[in-house]
Write a protein that holds these residues in place. Sequence first.
Motif, PDB file in Angstrom:
ATOM      1  N   TYR A  62      39.803  48.520  41.302  1.00  0.00           N
ATOM      2  CA  TYR A  62      38.651  47.695  41.650  1.00  0.00           C
ATOM      3  C   TYR A  62      38.173  47.834  43.096  1.00  0.00           C
ATOM      4  CZ  TYR A  62      39.739  45.226  37.279  1.00  0.00           C
ATOM      5  OH  TYR A  62      39.979  44.922  35.971  1.00  0.00           O
ATOM      6  N   ASP A 110      35.010  43.683  36.853  1.00  0.00           N
ATOM      7  CA  ASP A 110      34.261  43.804  35.609  1.00  0.00           C
ATOM      8  C   ASP A 110      33.526  42.492  35.324  1.00  0.00           C
ATOM      9  OD1 ASP A 110      36.024  41.984  34.122  1.00  0.00           O
ATOM     10  OD2 ASP A 110      37.481  43.610  34.183  1.00  0.00           O
ATOM     11  N   LYS A 125      33.546  40.133  33.001  1.00  0.00           N
ATOM     12  CA  LYS A 125      34.278  38.924  32.648  1.00  0.00           C
ATOM     13  C   LYS A 125      34.962  38.331  33.884  1.00  0.00           C
ATOM     14  CE  LYS A 125      37.687  36.960  29.490  1.00  0.00           C
ATOM     15  NZ  LYS A 125      38.241  36.095  30.540  1.00  0.00           N
ATOM     16  N   GLU A 164      34.050  38.800  36.893  1.00  0.00           N
ATOM     17  CA  GLU A 164      32.994  38.364  37.807  1.00  0.00           C
ATOM     18  C   GLU A 164      32.545  36.947  37.463  1.00  0.00           C
ATOM     19  OE1 GLU A 164      28.626  39.843  39.482  1.00  0.00           O
ATOM     20  OE2 GLU A 164      29.536  40.821  37.740  1.00  0.00           O
TER      21      GLU A 164
END
Length: 483
Positions: free
Chosen positions: A298, A312, A314, A316
């Motif tokens: 990430y 990603d 979700k 976020e």
Amino acid sequence: MRFQFFPTLALMVSATASDWPMFRGVNGSGVADVTSVPTEFGPNKNVVWKTTLPFGHSSPVITSDLIFLTGAEGGERVDAGRGDKVIDKGGKLFTFCLDRKTGKILWRREVPRPRIERYQQVNSPASPSAATDGESAFVFFADYGLLSYGKDGNERWRTPLGPFNNVNGHGSSPIVYKDLVILVCDQDSGSYMIAVDKNTGQTRWRAERPEVTRSYVTPVVFEPKSGPAELIVPGAYQVISYRADSGEKLWWVRGFSWQPKSLPVIDGEMIYVHDWEGGGEAAEPTETLAWEEALGLYDKNKDGKITQDEVDPKMERDFYLLDLDSKGYLTRRDWDFYRARRAARNTLLAIKHGGRGDLSRSAVVWRMQKFLPNVSSPLIYQDVLYLVKDGGILSSIDPKTGKIFKQGRLTGALDTYYSSPVAAAGKIYLFSQTGIATVLKAGREWEILASNDMDEQVFATPAIVDNKIYVRTRGALYCFQNN
């Protein structure tokens, strides 16, 4: 725990047989030593008195002649911008004292509100219950801290605490042990437990709890046959015991879920404590990347942090739940607690007291992972353990082995349960969120005796004293007794 088997507990919390001195009664047991409590009751049946009160989830706490509660009045709930969280726009907080015999409000005292913290929409800014030693009342509001009042309503002292970092607001209630008022202040950063002098409000000890994040628990006191009295405190991912007189950490049991809400119950040398949270039902833990692996996946700009725009969709969306101290990015601590949360399993632990240090492998007699409540606490009454799961699923369990005696639905009350069960005179009382009060004949093969509609929501746990049951609905406090 059956009250009559533990007379020392009455001394320990400065209670008598006619008192209900803290949330859920003597040491949180939920059991009253009375001979007669009404089976059928409601707004128009077996009412001794009814007193209108402002909104609040705190449960009634009772001395020989007085009742203490808290409430919030005025203002407006508005969206806090974080999922289902809200925040008050204005409004005042109050402590109330009622005459136990008549229900008359003897005094109400406004509480300072120097800040307004957000809370989950089914919570309230007046959820923690009061505690009493029979002479004074002790209350906690997350928007201020601890306060104490005499029977006459005169303020004795105030101890500011906070601000707090708990995304759902607070639910932990103070307790009184000897000359101490003790409060758990778990949050997503900087969790601790504090004991103040009940006469002055001055801090006597403070125990930091860096190993846990937010919770909504109330501790109970365990009096061993030998050794110091202990505070049994559930927390995120573990149950911990502390010396009651000093806050020294004594032992702990890992393998718990996160953000627990119920209090433990004690029966002899056994401690029963549970935790349930969404996502914790799976038999096997959910695998989550280690911190170093997460950085590799990430951390796009390689600055050693993970920001909201790097994860990603979700993650976020739920980033505020991961970013525990609202820095705007994730650190190793944030990620490690996220991993722990995803690995945590819902569980009811039966812990046998004895030992020091990590007792995770040696002290757990049995555990159960299914049919567990979310908020409602366990109840032990007449050698049977009771659990009420959302949906109105009631289980009676052998406290020695964890074997289920009987399981069934509470007909007409297939609902959510925030109120914890209480027991007296051979009966069990359960109140659903929509206000349906189910009364059971206690026993392994429990039976439904009555279903009573309060015509209002119920979040508070009732109190049973002197053959009367005191029930707080969303807008009133009732006293019921057999006519």
